[in-house]
Motif scaffolding. Structure first.
Motif, PDB file in Angstrom:
ATOM      1  N   THR A  33      53.077  37.868  45.720  1.00  0.00           N
ATOM      2  CA  THR A  33      51.812  37.177  45.487  1.00  0.00           C
ATOM      3  C   THR A  33      50.823  38.086  44.769  1.00  0.00           C
ATOM      4  OG1 THR A  33      52.185  35.847  47.468  1.00  0.00           O
ATOM      5  CG2 THR A  33      49.932  35.938  46.640  1.00  0.00           C
ATOM      6  N   SER A  34      50.794  39.371  45.137  1.00  0.00           N
ATOM      7  CA  SER A  34      49.876  40.314  44.491  1.00  0.00           C
ATOM      8  C   SER A  34      50.204  40.489  43.014  1.00  0.00           C
ATOM      9  CB  SER A  34      49.941  41.669  45.200  1.00  0.00           C
ATOM     10  OG  SER A  34      49.523  41.541  46.533  1.00  0.00           O
ATOM     11  N   ARG A  35      51.479  40.552  42.692  1.00  0.00           N
ATOM     12  CA  ARG A  35      51.865  40.698  41.282  1.00  0.00           C
ATOM     13  C   ARG A  35      51.542  39.436  40.499  1.00  0.00           C
ATOM     14  NH1 ARG A  35      57.600  44.060  41.619  1.00  0.00           N
ATOM     15  NH2 ARG A  35      56.679  45.907  42.579  1.00  0.00           N
ATOM     16  N   VAL A  36      51.770  38.287  41.121  1.00  0.00           N
ATOM     17  CA  VAL A  36      51.427  37.028  40.459  1.00  0.00           C
ATOM     18  C   VAL A  36      49.927  36.964  40.208  1.00  0.00           C
ATOM     19  CG1 VAL A  36      51.289  34.523  40.793  1.00  0.00           C
ATOM     20  CG2 VAL A  36      53.414  35.731  41.301  1.00  0.00           C
ATOM     21  N   HIS A  37      49.143  37.389  41.185  1.00  0.00           N
ATOM     22  CA  HIS A  37      47.682  37.379  41.019  1.00  0.00           C
ATOM     23  C   HIS A  37      47.280  38.267  39.840  1.00  0.00           C
ATOM     24  CE1 HIS A  37      43.497  37.814  43.098  1.00  0.00           C
ATOM     25  NE2 HIS A  37      43.437  37.070  42.025  1.00  0.00           N
ATOM     26  N   LEU A  38      47.876  39.440  39.731  1.00  0.00           N
ATOM     27  CA  LEU A  38      47.572  40.328  38.615  1.00  0.00           C
ATOM     28  C   LEU A  38      47.952  39.669  37.284  1.00  0.00           C
ATOM     29  CD1 LEU A  38      47.926  44.118  38.438  1.00  0.00           C
ATOM     30  CD2 LEU A  38      48.700  42.741  36.528  1.00  0.00           C
ATOM     31  N   LEU A  39      49.127  39.045  37.223  1.00  0.00           N
ATOM     32  CA  LEU A  39      49.529  38.350  35.998  1.00  0.00           C
ATOM     33  C   LEU A  39      48.549  37.235  35.660  1.00  0.00           C
ATOM     34  CD1 LEU A  39      53.398  38.047  36.513  1.00  0.00           C
ATOM     35  CD2 LEU A  39      52.212  39.517  34.873  1.00  0.00           C
ATOM     36  N   TRP A  40      48.116  36.510  36.677  1.00  0.00           N
ATOM     37  CA  TRP A  40      47.171  35.402  36.469  1.00  0.00           C
ATOM     38  C   TRP A  40      45.863  35.926  35.873  1.00  0.00           C
ATOM     39  CZ3 TRP A  40      48.147  30.327  36.783  1.00  0.00           C
ATOM     40  CH2 TRP A  40      47.076  29.447  36.846  1.00  0.00           C
ATOM     41  N   VAL A  41      45.373  37.034  36.412  1.00  0.00           N
ATOM     42  CA  VAL A  41      44.140  37.634  35.903  1.00  0.00           C
ATOM     43  C   VAL A  41      44.335  38.097  34.466  1.00  0.00           C
ATOM     44  CG1 VAL A  41      42.575  39.624  36.168  1.00  0.00           C
ATOM     45  CG2 VAL A  41      43.209  38.252  38.167  1.00  0.00           C
ATOM     46  N   LEU A  42      45.449  38.738  34.182  1.00  0.00           N
ATOM     47  CA  LEU A  42      45.725  39.173  32.810  1.00  0.00           C
ATOM     48  C   LEU A  42      45.822  37.987  31.859  1.00  0.00           C
ATOM     49  CD1 LEU A  42      48.362  42.062  32.775  1.00  0.00           C
ATOM     50  CD2 LEU A  42      46.021  42.109  31.935  1.00  0.00           C
ATOM     51  N   GLY A  43      46.444  36.911  32.324  1.00  0.00           N
ATOM     52  CA  GLY A  43      46.557  35.718  31.490  1.00  0.00           C
ATOM     53  C   GLY A  43      45.199  35.142  31.136  1.00  0.00           C
ATOM     54  N   ALA A  44      44.259  35.241  32.073  1.00  0.00           N
ATOM     55  CA  ALA A  44      42.915  34.708  31.844  1.00  0.00           C
ATOM     56  C   ALA A  44      42.045  35.650  31.020  1.00  0.00           C
ATOM     57  CB  ALA A  44      42.236  34.413  33.182  1.00  0.00           C
ATOM     58  N   SER A  45      42.220  36.964  31.236  1.00  0.00           N
ATOM     59  CA  SER A  45      41.306  37.927  30.617  1.00  0.00           C
ATOM     60  C   SER A  45      41.867  38.615  29.379  1.00  0.00           C
ATOM     61  CB  SER A  45      40.907  38.991  31.639  1.00  0.00           C
ATOM     62  OG  SER A  45      42.047  39.764  32.010  1.00  0.00           O
ATOM     63  N   GLY A  46      43.173  38.608  29.226  1.00  0.00           N
ATOM     64  CA  GLY A  46      43.792  39.352  28.133  1.00  0.00           C
ATOM     65  C   GLY A  46      43.988  40.803  28.538  1.00  0.00           C
ATOM     66  N   PRO A  47      44.452  41.639  27.609  1.00  0.00           N
ATOM     67  CA  PRO A  47      44.701  43.044  27.937  1.00  0.00           C
ATOM     68  C   PRO A  47      43.514  43.680  28.642  1.00  0.00           C
ATOM     69  CG  PRO A  47      45.473  42.546  25.725  1.00  0.00           C
ATOM     70  CD  PRO A  47      44.706  41.331  26.198  1.00  0.00           C
ATOM     71  N   SER A  48      43.807  44.416  29.703  1.00  0.00           N
ATOM     72  CA  SER A  48      42.746  44.982  30.547  1.00  0.00           C
ATOM     73  C   SER A  48      43.120  46.376  31.005  1.00  0.00           C
ATOM     74  CB  SER A  48      42.549  44.105  31.786  1.00  0.00           C
ATOM     75  OG  SER A  48      42.241  42.784  31.441  1.00  0.00           O
ATOM     76  N   THR A  49      42.091  47.166  31.285  1.00  0.00           N
ATOM     77  CA  THR A  49      42.345  48.474  31.885  1.00  0.00           C
ATOM     78  C   THR A  49      42.700  48.275  33.351  1.00  0.00           C
ATOM     79  OG1 THR A  49      40.052  48.801  32.586  1.00  0.00           O
ATOM     80  CG2 THR A  49      40.664  49.600  30.358  1.00  0.00           C
ATOM     81  N   GLN A  50      43.364  49.277  33.910  1.00  0.00           N
ATOM     82  CA  GLN A  50      43.705  49.198  35.323  1.00  0.00           C
ATOM     83  C   GLN A  50      42.446  49.175  36.178  1.00  0.00           C
ATOM     84  OE1 GLN A  50      48.168  51.118  35.185  1.00  0.00           O
ATOM     85  NE2 GLN A  50      46.725  51.996  36.593  1.00  0.00           N
ATOM     86  N   GLN A  51      41.405  49.868  35.744  1.00  0.00           N
ATOM     87  CA  GLN A  51      40.141  49.865  36.483  1.00  0.00           C
ATOM     88  C   GLN A  51      39.550  48.462  36.532  1.00  0.00           C
ATOM     89  OE1 GLN A  51      38.667  52.386  38.309  1.00  0.00           O
ATOM     90  NE2 GLN A  51      37.364  50.719  38.995  1.00  0.00           N
TER      91      GLN A  51
END
Length: 145
Positions: A33-51
Motif C-alpha cells: 500500500t505504501s508503494r502504491v501511495h508513492l506511485l499515486w503521488v508521483l502520477g499526480a505530481s510528476g517527477p519529484s525529489t525524495q524530500q
C-alpha cells in the motif's frame, strides 16, 4: 433507527472490507500500500525529489528511501539527476510505473462508479458530508488521545 454504535459497527465493517481488498491487490500486484501511495503521488505530481515525496506522504525521508529503493528494484521508478540541484535526484515513473498508475486510476474510477454510480446526487452529497465530519472528528479524537 441507527444508533451511534450501529454506525460505528458499519464503519468498522467497511474498513475490514477495504483492508481485505487492499490485501488482495497487494498479493496480485506485488506492491505494498505504501508503494502504491508513492506511485499515486508521483502520477499526480510528476517527477519529484525524495524530500518532496516524504512531505507529501507524511513520512520520514528514510522511509521514502526504502520505498523508492523497492520501486527502483521492481522497475516502477528511476532516480535521475535533478536538473537544477546537483545534490538532489528526481524520482520518475518508468513506463511500467506509468502503466501501473494508469491502471490504478482506471480501477479507482471503476470502483467508485460501481459503489456510488447509482446513488442519487443528494444522498451521495449527504454521505460525503457525514464522512468528512466523521473523519475530522476521529482525527481530533486521535490528536487528543
Amino acid at each position: 433507527m441507527t444508533t451511534p454504535t450501529d454506525a460505528l459497527d458499519r464503519v468498522l465493517h467497511l474498513a475490514t472490507l477495504v483492508q481485505a481488498d487492499l490485501a488482495r491487490f497487494e498479493r496480485e500486484e506485488g506492491l505494498s500500500t505504501s508503494r502504491v501511495h508513492l506511485l499515486w503521488v508521483l502520477g499526480a505530481s510528476g517527477p519529484s525529489t525524495q524530500q518532496s515525496l516524504a512531505t507529501a506522504l507524511d513520512v520520514t525521508p528514510r522511509n521514502v528511501t526504502g520505498l523508492v529503493d523497492g520501486l527502483v528494484g521492481s522497475g516502477h521508478v528511476t532516480r535521475e539527476p535533478h536538473p537544477g540541484d546537483r545534490r538532489a535526484t528526481l524520482v520518475t515513473l518508468t513506463d511500467l510505473g506509468t502503466r501501473t498508475v494508469d491502471g490504478l486510476a482506471t480501477s479507482h474510477a471503476d470502483l467508485a462508479d460501481r459503489l456510488f454510480g447509482d446513488v442519487p446526487a443528494e444522498r451521495l452529497a449527504t454521505f460525503g458530508e457525514v464522512l468528512d465530519e466523521t473523519t475530522q472528528r476521529f482525527a481530533q479524537l486521535m490528536e487528543e488521545a
